[in-house]
Design a protein around this motif. Sequence first.
Motif, PDB file in Angstrom:
ATOM      1  N   ARG A  37       0.829  -1.211   0.000  1.00 52.76           N
ATOM      2  CA  ARG A  37       0.000   0.000   0.000  1.00 52.76           C
ATOM      3  C   ARG A  37       0.861   1.259   0.000  1.00 52.76           C
ATOM      4  N   PHE A  38       1.947   1.228   0.756  1.00 54.77           N
ATOM      5  CA  PHE A  38       2.767   2.423   0.894  1.00 54.77           C
ATOM      6  C   PHE A  38       4.008   2.425   0.009  1.00 54.77           C
ATOM      7  N   ALA A  39       4.342   1.326  -0.636  1.00 57.03           N
ATOM      8  CA  ALA A  39       5.539   1.255  -1.476  1.00 57.03           C
ATOM      9  C   ALA A  39       5.455   2.097  -2.740  1.00 57.03           C
ATOM     10  N   PRO A  40       4.308   2.235  -3.421  1.00 54.53           N
ATOM     11  CA  PRO A  40       4.307   3.051  -4.645  1.00 54.53           C
ATOM     12  C   PRO A  40       4.708   4.501  -4.409  1.00 54.53           C
ATOM     13  N   TRP A  41       4.482   5.025  -3.216  1.00 52.47           N
ATOM     14  CA  TRP A  41       4.917   6.393  -2.941  1.00 52.47           C
ATOM     15  C   TRP A  41       6.422   6.457  -2.766  1.00 52.47           C
ATOM     16  N   ALA A  42       6.998   5.416  -2.204  1.00 50.79           N
ATOM     17  CA  ALA A  42       8.441   5.415  -1.976  1.00 50.79           C
ATOM     18  C   ALA A  42       9.209   5.159  -3.265  1.00 50.79           C
ATOM     19  N   ASN A  43       8.691   4.285  -4.115  1.00 56.57           N
ATOM     20  CA  ASN A  43       9.372   3.935  -5.352  1.00 56.57           C
ATOM     21  C   ASN A  43       8.322   3.810  -6.457  1.00 56.57           C
ATOM     22  N   PRO A  44       8.147   4.824  -7.270  1.00 59.29           N
ATOM     23  CA  PRO A  44       7.073   4.806  -8.276  1.00 59.29           C
ATOM     24  C   PRO A  44       7.219   3.722  -9.333  1.00 59.29           C
ATOM     25  N   GLY A  45       8.380   3.132  -9.486  1.00 59.78           N
ATOM     26  CA  GLY A  45       8.575   2.122 -10.517  1.00 59.78           C
ATOM     27  C   GLY A  45       8.150   0.723 -10.112  1.00 59.78           C
ATOM     28  N   THR A  46       7.759   0.523  -8.861  1.00 58.68           N
ATOM     29  CA  THR A  46       7.409  -0.823  -8.407  1.00 58.68           C
ATOM     30  C   THR A  46       5.959  -1.148  -8.740  1.00 58.68           C
ATOM     31  N   ASN A  47       5.680  -2.425  -8.799  1.00 60.27           N
ATOM     32  CA  ASN A  47       4.325  -2.894  -9.051  1.00 60.27           C
ATOM     33  C   ASN A  47       3.540  -2.863  -7.738  1.00 60.27           C
ATOM     34  N   PRO A  48       2.413  -2.164  -7.670  1.00 56.87           N
ATOM     35  CA  PRO A  48       1.683  -2.064  -6.400  1.00 56.87           C
ATOM     36  C   PRO A  48       0.978  -3.356  -5.995  1.00 56.87           C
ATOM     37  N   LEU A  49       0.913  -4.341  -6.876  1.00 58.63           N
ATOM     38  CA  LEU A  49       0.222  -5.584  -6.546  1.00 58.63           C
ATOM     39  C   LEU A  49       1.138  -6.658  -5.978  1.00 58.63           C
TER      40      LEU A  49
END
Length: 110
Positions: A54-66
């Motif tokens: 849930r919080f990783a896309p803000w830290a690293n926009p290139g990661t897959n949120p799923l």
Amino acid sequence: MSISVGLGSYLLVGAMLFCLGLYGVFVKRNIIAILMSIELMLNAVNINFIAFSRFAPWANPGTNPLIGQVAAIFVIVVAAAEIAVGLALVIAIYRNRRTTNVDEFNWLKW
């Protein structure tokens, strides 16, 4: 006024659940209660996976949120298989020993 729940809150809940499960594994003598404590620990890990996804896309926009949800579903599938095998072993042990108390499992002693 809105209440904001951050990553730290989810990690705190996950850590508390994991510690509660760990306590159950070390303290309980009934094998079914131990299996339930292991499941509690696995669910704590799932909470952490979901929180990080849930919080990783803000830290690293290139990661897959799923990726966190996929990991959590994988853990749920493995936990279901683990509990099925564990309960089958418990039933087999209970039929032979008439107990589910781990202190009375002494057939591996010489």
